[in-house]
Write a protein that holds these residues in place. Structure first.
Motif, mmCIF file in Angstrom:
data_model
loop_
_atom_site.group_PDB
_atom_site.id
_atom_site.type_symbol
_atom_site.label_atom_id
_atom_site.label_comp_id
_atom_site.label_asym_id
_atom_site.label_seq_id
_atom_site.Cartn_x
_atom_site.Cartn_y
_atom_site.Cartn_z
ATOM 1 N N ARG A 163 -1.519 3.570 0.207
ATOM 2 C CA ARG A 163 -1.340 3.183 1.670
ATOM 3 C C ARG A 163 -0.563 3.864 2.635
ATOM 4 O O ARG A 163 0.514 4.564 2.558
ATOM 5 C CB ARG A 163 -0.630 1.708 1.716
ATOM 6 C CG ARG A 163 -1.278 0.806 0.554
ATOM 7 C CD ARG A 163 -0.437 -0.287 0.550
ATOM 8 N NE ARG A 163 -1.276 -1.655 0.818
ATOM 9 C CZ ARG A 163 -0.714 -2.649 1.165
ATOM 10 N NH1 ARG A 163 0.596 -2.977 1.125
ATOM 11 N NH2 ARG A 163 -1.724 -3.835 1.405
ATOM 12 N N PRO A 164 -1.395 4.217 3.927
ATOM 13 C CA PRO A 164 -0.777 5.032 4.585
ATOM 14 C C PRO A 164 0.583 4.694 5.165
ATOM 15 O O PRO A 164 1.607 5.607 5.452
ATOM 16 C CB PRO A 164 -1.751 4.956 5.988
ATOM 17 C CG PRO A 164 -3.017 4.492 5.533
ATOM 18 C CD PRO A 164 -2.619 3.706 4.164
ATOM 19 N N ARG A 165 1.078 3.593 5.351
ATOM 20 C CA ARG A 165 2.121 3.274 5.666
ATOM 21 C C ARG A 165 3.322 3.556 4.872
ATOM 22 O O ARG A 165 4.365 3.823 4.960
ATOM 23 C CB ARG A 165 2.307 1.678 6.237
ATOM 24 C CG ARG A 165 2.201 0.549 5.057
ATOM 25 C CD ARG A 165 2.221 -0.592 5.762
ATOM 26 N NE ARG A 165 1.379 -1.613 4.623
ATOM 27 C CZ ARG A 165 1.967 -2.718 4.106
ATOM 28 N NH1 ARG A 165 3.313 -2.760 4.341
ATOM 29 N NH2 ARG A 165 1.173 -3.047 3.159
ATOM 30 N N ARG A 167 3.001 6.174 2.623
ATOM 31 C CA ARG A 167 2.985 7.739 2.603
ATOM 32 C C ARG A 167 3.854 7.822 3.793
ATOM 33 O O ARG A 167 4.651 8.789 3.671
ATOM 34 C CB ARG A 167 1.600 7.989 3.084
ATOM 35 C CG ARG A 167 0.580 8.193 1.939
ATOM 36 C CD ARG A 167 -0.382 9.153 1.996
ATOM 37 N NE ARG A 167 -1.192 9.083 3.242
ATOM 38 C CZ ARG A 167 -2.355 8.431 2.974
ATOM 39 N NH1 ARG A 167 -2.698 7.902 1.956
ATOM 40 N NH2 ARG A 167 -2.999 8.169 4.035
ATOM 41 N N ARG A 168 3.820 7.283 5.106
ATOM 42 C CA ARG A 168 4.573 7.680 6.103
ATOM 43 C C ARG A 168 6.085 7.407 5.772
ATOM 44 O O ARG A 168 6.980 8.498 6.275
ATOM 45 C CB ARG A 168 4.371 6.742 7.210
ATOM 46 C CG ARG A 168 5.248 6.818 8.752
ATOM 47 C CD ARG A 168 4.718 5.994 9.697
ATOM 48 N NE ARG A 168 3.736 6.381 10.583
ATOM 49 C CZ ARG A 168 3.822 6.831 11.884
ATOM 50 N NH1 ARG A 168 4.765 6.343 12.536
ATOM 51 N NH2 ARG A 168 2.778 7.191 12.387
ATOM 52 N N ARG A 169 6.503 6.571 5.074
ATOM 53 C CA ARG A 169 7.920 6.549 4.505
ATOM 54 C C ARG A 169 8.365 7.539 3.823
ATOM 55 O O ARG A 169 9.466 8.102 3.555
ATOM 56 C CB ARG A 169 7.884 5.022 3.607
ATOM 57 C CG ARG A 169 7.622 3.901 4.883
ATOM 58 C CD ARG A 169 8.768 3.214 5.614
ATOM 59 N NE ARG A 169 9.760 2.841 4.752
ATOM 60 C CZ ARG A 169 11.380 2.618 5.438
ATOM 61 N NH1 ARG A 169 11.392 2.841 6.730
ATOM 62 N NH2 ARG A 169 12.041 1.794 4.860
ATOM 63 N N HIS A 171 7.076 10.671 3.784
ATOM 64 C CA HIS A 171 7.166 11.742 4.562
ATOM 65 C C HIS A 171 8.388 11.839 5.457
ATOM 66 O O HIS A 171 9.375 12.919 5.338
ATOM 67 C CB HIS A 171 6.042 11.834 5.609
ATOM 68 C CG HIS A 171 4.770 12.042 4.711
ATOM 69 N ND1 HIS A 171 4.546 12.719 3.986
ATOM 70 C CD2 HIS A 171 3.623 11.546 5.373
ATOM 71 C CE1 HIS A 171 3.015 12.539 3.549
ATOM 72 N NE2 HIS A 171 2.650 11.921 4.403
ATOM 73 N N GLN A 172 8.834 10.599 5.718
ATOM 74 C CA GLN A 172 10.289 10.649 6.437
ATOM 75 C C GLN A 172 11.517 10.729 5.332
ATOM 76 O O GLN A 172 12.246 11.335 5.655
ATOM 77 C CB GLN A 172 10.387 9.211 6.958
ATOM 78 C CG GLN A 172 9.509 8.832 8.162
ATOM 79 C CD GLN A 172 9.453 7.377 8.872
ATOM 80 O OE1 GLN A 172 9.680 6.600 8.167
ATOM 81 N NE2 GLN A 172 8.606 7.107 9.757
ATOM 82 N N THR A 174 11.117 12.283 2.636
ATOM 83 C CA THR A 174 11.155 13.872 2.460
ATOM 84 C C THR A 174 11.957 14.799 3.584
ATOM 85 O O THR A 174 12.581 15.468 3.180
ATOM 86 C CB THR A 174 9.786 14.389 2.599
ATOM 87 O OG1 THR A 174 8.865 13.579 1.542
ATOM 88 C CG2 THR A 174 9.365 15.833 2.184
ATOM 89 N N GLY A 175 11.733 14.173 4.712
ATOM 90 C CA GLY A 175 12.793 14.705 5.848
ATOM 91 C C GLY A 175 14.311 14.440 5.464
ATOM 92 O O GLY A 175 14.950 15.512 5.714
ATOM 93 N N GLU A 189 9.688 16.932 -1.537
ATOM 94 C CA GLU A 189 8.640 15.927 -2.037
ATOM 95 C C GLU A 189 8.513 16.052 -3.518
ATOM 96 O O GLU A 189 8.465 14.956 -4.253
ATOM 97 C CB GLU A 189 7.607 16.365 -1.430
ATOM 98 C CG GLU A 189 6.375 15.108 -1.531
ATOM 99 C CD GLU A 189 5.010 15.643 -0.893
ATOM 100 O OE1 GLU A 189 5.016 15.265 0.261
ATOM 101 O OE2 GLU A 189 4.043 15.714 -1.514
#
Lengths: 228, 238
Positions: A163-165, A167-169, A171-172, A174-175, A189
């Motif tokens: 789910r995209p949401r 994935r967004r978490r 990526h964050q 990962t930051g 990652e």
């Protein structure tokens, strides 16, 4: 020992070490931290046996390399040992084809995942240039090995998260890991993925732990620990 | 907002969007301008824009008026099972003036929207000819229809953004479209990572981290995605 139908890493990793260091044999293994002790690749039976001995006894150069994050160099293992391991030193004394033994840690960022073991049949130090080349190779092998362990366990093929949401978490998070460890995005990652693999959880769950600051990677040794 | 200031706002918005459509324009920044404009000139409280991944067809949030995670989640739930995905699939506007009256059609979306105080949602397709590439979602804190003029303005803004993404002049080449879409989605990955770096470094929330990143990009006249890449690759220290 070679398993030719395996993907990159297995069957080629030991060869890669032999290409940069003039030793009789080499092995690449995972151990310490969150990966169980396992020889990923070995160029001959002797070094495979040295690995096995260290895994069984829970001590030896490869363990010290992983614990300290530094190379362990024993140019004259039996004649003038730099350090003595109670059980391993006694066991290896019976093996007259291992005169020198070197262990180089494998790590992604500060996270230690295994070691390269190398031996020689005669005593002799590793030249500095050979040691530096091996350390450089270790940096590359670390990623390959970690990625491969994850893939072999069926986690690599799954998309980051369905789910995209989620994935967004990820990526964050990962930051966050980039900032914590000063590593590349790809390494950050990979570390989240490895953590998910080690704990049998999803990357999204690990990402949530990181973002809610419940846990973080430490710069010292790269343990993934509870935040206080 | 008065009629005049509204008209002025809209005209400014179109001018700004047109400005962004020059060579090497910044897609993500253009879409951010679009959602911010929608919230300023239309009678809505939150706006999100979602684009479909050209390979999987899954909708992903590319720009929103808030980076606050609960609002982001509501927008994304609408893209999984909600008005947004219906709008995208059918290529038609989906108007929901009263979310509470949807009778459990989208339970997860409904619950998330209610928790954020959203009462109505209006989804506009991002469509050019027979191709739909995403959807623009407008949320309101009050029950009731969006007036016809606001609806037309929203659709017009969505159309401009669509044209911007499809880059009219190279529209026929399918792989260019794919590249443009993929580029916008990939930029978003880097932006999320950069937000994470800044949020951790400065101990701020994602909304503030995004503001820092965007502020830097604007004052230094670099594309948002380029600033994000600099942060992620540790070349740029904000």
């Amino acid at each position: 020992m070679r398993q030719h139908d395996q993907p990159a890493g297995r069957g080629v990793a030991a060869e890669a070490v032999l290409a940069v260091a003039p030793v009789a044999g080499a092995s690449v293994s995972t151990l310490g931290g969150f990966l169980s002790p396992e020889t990923i690749d070995a160029s001959d039976d002797t070094i495979a046996r040295v690995d096995e001995l260290q895994f069984d006894l829970g001590e030896g150069p490869c363990w010290d390399a992983v614990t300290t994050g530094r190379p362990v160099l024993e140019p004259d293992l039996r004649g003038r040992p730099g350090r003595v391991w109670p059980a391993f030193s006694r066991a290896i004394a019976e093996s007259d084809d291992v005169a020198a033994l070197f262990a180089i840690p494998l790590q992604v960022g500060p996270v230690r995942i295994g070691a390269i073991d190398m031996y020689d049949v005669r005593p002799g130090a590793l030249a500095e240039a050979d040691l530096l080349r091996t350390i450089a190779l270790a940096a590359e092998l670390s990623r390959t090995v970690l990625r491969q362990v994850i893939e072999e366990n069926g986690l690599g093929e799954a998309p980051l998260a369905a789910r995209p949401r989620s994935r967004r978490r990820i990526h964050q998070a990962t930051g966050f890991v980039i900032a914590q460890l000063d590593v590349s995005a790809a390494d950050a990652e990979l570390l989240i993925q490895a953590r998910a693999f080690a704990e049998g959880r999803t990357m999204a769950e690990i990402a949530d732990d990181i973002l809610t600051k419940r846990r973080r990677f430490t710069v010292q040794g790269g343990e993934f620990e509870e935040e206080r | 907002m008065s009629e005049t200031s509204r008209e002025t706002g809209l005209l400014d918005a179109f001018a700004t969007l047109a400005d962004t459509l020059v060579a090497d324009y910044d897609v993500v920044e253009m879409l951010q301008v679009l959602v911010d404009t929608c919230r300023e000139v239309l009678d809505v409280t939150a706006v999100g824009l979602l684009l479909a991944d050209p390979d999987t067809g899954v909708l992903d949030l590319v720009a929103s008026t808030s980076e606050e995670s609960r609002i982001v989640e509501t927008l994304q739930l609408g893209a999984e099972a909600g008005p947004c995905v219906d709008c995208f699939r059918d290529g038609r506007a989906v108007l929901v003036p009263d979310i509470d009256a949807t009778d459990g059609r989208w339970p997860d979306f409904h619950a998330a929207a209610a928790s954020q105080g959203f009462k109505g949602v209006f989804a506009m397709p991002m469509r050019l000819r027979n191709q739909t590439i995403g959807a623009l979602n407008l949320f309101r804190a009050a029950v009731g229809d969006l007036n016809a003029r606001d609806l037309r303005a929203a659709q017009a803004l969505a159309d401009v953004a669509t044209i911007g993404i499809l880059h009219e002049r190279s529209f026929r080449a399918n792989d260019v479209l794919r590249d443009q879409l993929q580029g916008a989605l990939n930029s978003r990955v880097t932006i999320e990572q950069a937000k994470g770096v800044l949020a951790h470094r400065h101990q701020v929330d994602m909304d503030e981290a995004f503001r820092m990143l965007r502020g830097y990009a604007r004052s230094n006249r670099v594309p948002l995605a380029a600033a994000a890449r600099g942060v992620v690759e540790r070349r740029l220290r904000l």
